[in-house]
Design a protein around this motif. Structure first.
Motif, PDB file in Angstrom:
ATOM      1  N   UNK A 190      37.765 -86.002  -4.835  1.00 29.47           N
ATOM      2  CA  UNK A 190      37.866 -87.453  -5.021  1.00 29.47           C
ATOM      3  C   UNK A 190      38.005 -88.142  -3.671  1.00 29.47           C
ATOM      4  N   UNK A 191      38.841 -87.564  -2.819  1.00 27.03           N
ATOM      5  CA  UNK A 191      39.051 -88.128  -1.488  1.00 27.03           C
ATOM      6  C   UNK A 191      37.787 -88.096  -0.649  1.00 27.03           C
ATOM      7  N   UNK A 192      37.156 -86.916  -0.638  1.00 23.19           N
ATOM      8  CA  UNK A 192      35.963 -86.766   0.204  1.00 23.19           C
ATOM      9  C   UNK A 192      34.881 -87.740  -0.224  1.00 23.19           C
ATOM     10  N   UNK A 193      34.597 -87.778  -1.528  1.00 24.17           N
ATOM     11  CA  UNK A 193      33.471 -88.591  -1.985  1.00 24.17           C
ATOM     12  C   UNK A 193      33.781 -90.076  -1.817  1.00 24.17           C
ATOM     13  N   UNK A 237      26.702 -84.444   0.327  1.00 23.20           N
ATOM     14  CA  UNK A 237      26.658 -83.192   1.081  1.00 23.20           C
ATOM     15  C   UNK A 237      28.032 -82.636   1.463  1.00 23.20           C
ATOM     16  N   UNK A 238      28.988 -83.457   1.913  1.00 26.32           N
ATOM     17  CA  UNK A 238      30.297 -82.874   2.217  1.00 26.32           C
ATOM     18  C   UNK A 238      30.943 -82.248   0.986  1.00 26.32           C
ATOM     19  N   UNK A 239      30.637 -82.800  -0.194  1.00 30.63           N
ATOM     20  CA  UNK A 239      31.162 -82.216  -1.421  1.00 30.63           C
ATOM     21  C   UNK A 239      30.546 -80.842  -1.649  1.00 30.63           C
ATOM     22  N   UNK A 240      29.247 -80.728  -1.368  1.00 32.97           N
ATOM     23  CA  UNK A 240      28.602 -79.430  -1.529  1.00 32.97           C
ATOM     24  C   UNK A 240      29.224 -78.395  -0.593  1.00 32.97           C
TER      25      UNK A 240
END
Lengths: 406, 308
Positions: free
Chosen positions: B184-187, B224-227
């Motif tokens: 949640x934070x990253x996205x 992409x950071x989530x991936x």
């Protein structure tokens, strides 16, 4: 406060019908330090087929004004504090229908106008294309959004609902899967090839080399000039009535810049589009624009025909700007800079916003807003051109260009 | 950039339709990923581990009725590796270490896939709402996320699993509850950043609706950071789960590496090293492989961020 737009100017000029009319537009930004009056009562008209140049230095509110046409100003913190932007679409002009107020129409109506009737080109083509989508997908988007009926025309007598949804890019999840399966596959393929034809045509119009190949590229595979052409293709795809060009060539190098300007001019004539051209570059505005509006600190300082503004500037700010443009006849070091900086626009008191930098400013300029008044066929907001009688002051109280006060 | 109009005809790129374009892009990314030897090593290990997970029922005779339960052979306890029928030896309770190691890969794969799917989905939805809509909703959601983040991951998961009682399902639940906040934070951060791009304004100018802009412009450029994080978590989650089951929060006798390590740990001092070592190595390999690949992906997909 600048009141109504200048009434149709000189008697010798036959003015074409209005496309858009900005009336007393005010856009404020709420901040902790107070309200910033970024656009503080701006009025001007754009007429059919003309190019209006909106010129001013960074932070004077020209971009915010332009973005207001499509309600692109982020809100909050942006607040549309007053005024209206009336817009006559080509259809409205033909049928004599009433104009719409772009600031008060519903979101749905606005979405229909965006990209369809009013389009926009951005400053940096490198940032204005989605890096994750191919050029085909990005240009096709406009057709999907606004021309789905055209896409379906002649495709089938009675296209299945799902194909109709696909033409409007509303097919989701399972529907997309169905579109790949036999009964619908043929339709979907036909629809796609139609979109491709439209996209290729739109790209070809911008004289981009090899449009069919460009379609399958991603933005990072194109040069800046090519990206700007793609943006122009996207913007003009639906034949808009008004094209807003927000410094479209600032990020490009000079040779490409000339080509892009020429391209915009050609397409403007072919599509009968009016253009609102925003720039801080006076020589560029002089080349491109039929009429010019000079903005300073959230207000229009002067507006009029391009020739008139450049040959006979009335406002001290315009005069200062023109004196600061280098030309071949200037000798080295002969440029005059305007002293001082743009004032802070946090809750400004009534006054001419230019008084802090104006060499002719008098007491009156510090206490009263000058209105945009017609002088010699063009509008200027400066007390030096105002009539003392009209303002109810003594003539000696007015500033005079013969008398420098600093 | 070559000017196409003057350049000699370049060799035709096999581009035909959007699908070909997409595969070409995928090809570019994978080519870059495969250029890094450590990433390739990680990928090889992952392929081997997956092969083990998928082939476990063929390599061993599945235990009946529940193949995820270790078969007990009370006759041969603490048998060393190499014992006929028990290639990697047995535990002190007669469990076949080889069986546990192989089926443990299956358990771990299930666990990590389930937990990552749940956490990514929940995290992306919550983070997207917060980041894309913003305002008051953002405040509320992010304060909830803060509450979750204020408790250390492992202790939080441990507490939940302990309250619910020892079972593997509860471990899955506990890990899901703990891990979604990261996504949640990253996205959210990504979306707030991506939202300010000109191409989002350009899409608005085209007349796209908000939801369409989210799907077409914002999400694909934010994901992409989530991936990368999901790949790293595929390893991390197995590690955390092994920790929880080691403490005894999974049901006893489950074919799971943490359980097996825990079964064998009493014997280590007596020289019976095998029951802990083999499953321990598997956990190590699993976590290592996904970390290598995750780091490799990060280098390619988002070169600007270093390790978090």
């Amino acid at each position: 406060m600048t009141a109504a737009a200048p009434a149709a100017g000189g008697t010798d000029v036959i003015r074409s019908p209005l496309v858009a009319s900005v009336e007393g537009l005010k856009v404020h930004f709420g901040t902790k330090g107070g309200r910033i009056h970024a656009v503080d009562g701006v009025s001007f008209d754009i007429r059919d087929g003309e190019t209006l140049g909106l010129v001013g230095e960074t932070g004077c509110g020209k971009s915010v004004t332009a973005r207001s046409f499509l309600r692109l100003v982020q809100s909050p913190p942006g607040i549309y504090a007053g005024g209206r932007i009336r817009f006559w679409s080509s259809l409205a002009r033909r049928t004599g229908a009433d104009p719409v107020d772009l600031l008060s129409i519903s979101q749905d109506d606005l979405l229909d106008i965006r990209g369809n009737r009013i389009a926009m080109i951005f400053q940096d083509p490198g940032k204005a294309l989605n890096p994750a989508l191919s050029i085909r997908e990005q240009v096709a988007e406009v057709f999907y959004q606004h021309r789905s009926d055209d896409l379906l025309y002649g495709l089938a007598d009675d296209p299945p609902l799902i194909i109709r949804r696909a033409a409007g890019q509303r097919a989701r999840g399972l529907e997309r899967l169905l579109l790949k399966l036999p009964p619908l596959r043929g339709h979907a393929a036909k629809l796609r090839s139609r979109v491709d034809v439209h996209v290729a045509e739109a790209l070809a119009e911008t004289q981009i080399a090899n449009p069919r190949k460009i379609m399958d590229s991603y933005p990072h595979e194109l040069s800046g000039g090519m990206k700007q052409r793609v943006m122009i293709a996207q913007a003009l795809a639906c034949n808009p009535d008004l094209l807003i060009a927000d410094e479209p060539t600032t990020a490009l190098d000079v040779t490409i810049q000339a080509k892009i300007l020429e391209l915009i001019r050609q397409l403007q004539h072919r599509h009968q589009t009016s253009v609102l051209y925003i720039s801080h570059d006076l020589s560029l505005i002089r080349q491109t624009s039929d009429r010019v509006a000079v903005m300073y600190a959230g207000r229009i300082a002067e507006v009029g025909d391009s020739d008139a503004i450049f040959s006979d500037p009335l406002h001290p700010y315009t005069r200062g700007l023109l004196a600061a443009v280098p030309s071949a006849s200037h000798k080295r070091g002969g440029l005059a800079a305007i002293e001082g900086n743009v004032p802070e626009l946090v809750d400004p008191p009534p006054s001419c916003h230019f008084h802090t930098r104006c060499p002719f400013a008098v007491e009156l300029c510090r206490s009263l807003d000058p209105e945009l008044e017609m002088v010699n066929g063009h509008g200027v907001a400066c007390f030096a051109h105002a009539s003392a009688e009209h303002l109810g002051v003594m003539p000696e109280e007015l500033p005079s260009f013969a008398k420098r006060t600093r | 950039m070559v000017d196409i109009s003057t350049a000699p005809q370049s060799p035709p790129i096999p581009t035909d339709g959007p699908w070909a374009v997409r595969t070409r892009r995928f090809g570019e990314v994978s080519k870059q990923v495969l250029r890094n030897p450590t990433t390739v090593a990680g990928l090889v290990i992952i392929v081997l581990l997956l092969a083990v997970a998928f082939l476990a029922p063929l390599l061993t005779t599945p235990n009946v009725p529940d193949p995820y339960q270790m078969p007990r052979d009370w006759g041969t306890r603490d048998a060393p590796p190499g014992t006929p029928g028990h290639l990697l030896g047995t535990t002190s309770t007669g469990g076949d270490v080889l069986y546990g190691v192989l089926w443990g890969a299956r358990t771990s794969l299930q666990l990590s896939v389930i937990v990552v799917s749940i956490t990514v989905t929940v995290g992306v939805i919550v983070g997207s709402l917060a980041g894309f809509i913003g305002g008051r909703l953002d405040e509320i959601l992010m304060r909830i996320v803060d509450v979750f983040l204020s408790i250390p991951e492992l202790i939080f998961a441990l507490a939940i699993a302990a309250v619910l009682g020892p079972s593997f399902t509860n471990i899955i639940f506990a890990l899901s509850v703990v891990f979604w906040v990261k996504y949640a934070r990253i996205i959210r951060g990504q979306i707030i950043h991506i939202k300010q791009n000109d191409y989002v304004d350009a899409a608005r100018v085209t007349g796209d609706s908000k939801f369409r802009i989210y799907l077409k412009d914002v999400l694909p450029n934010s994901i992409t950071p989530v991936m990368v994080q999901a790949t790293l978590d595929m390893g991390g989650i197995v590690l955390t789960a092994a920790t929880l089951s080691f403490i005894g929060l999974a049901q006893a006798g489950l074919a799971e590496w943490g359980v097996l390590v825990s079964d064998g740990q009493a014997g280590i001092s007596a020289g019976k090293w095998w029951a802990s070592t083999f499953p321990g190595m598997m956990v190590f390999l699993w976590a290592l492989a996904f970390n290598l690949v995750g780091d490799g992906l990060r280098d390619v997909l988002d070169p600007r961020t270093e390790g978090r």
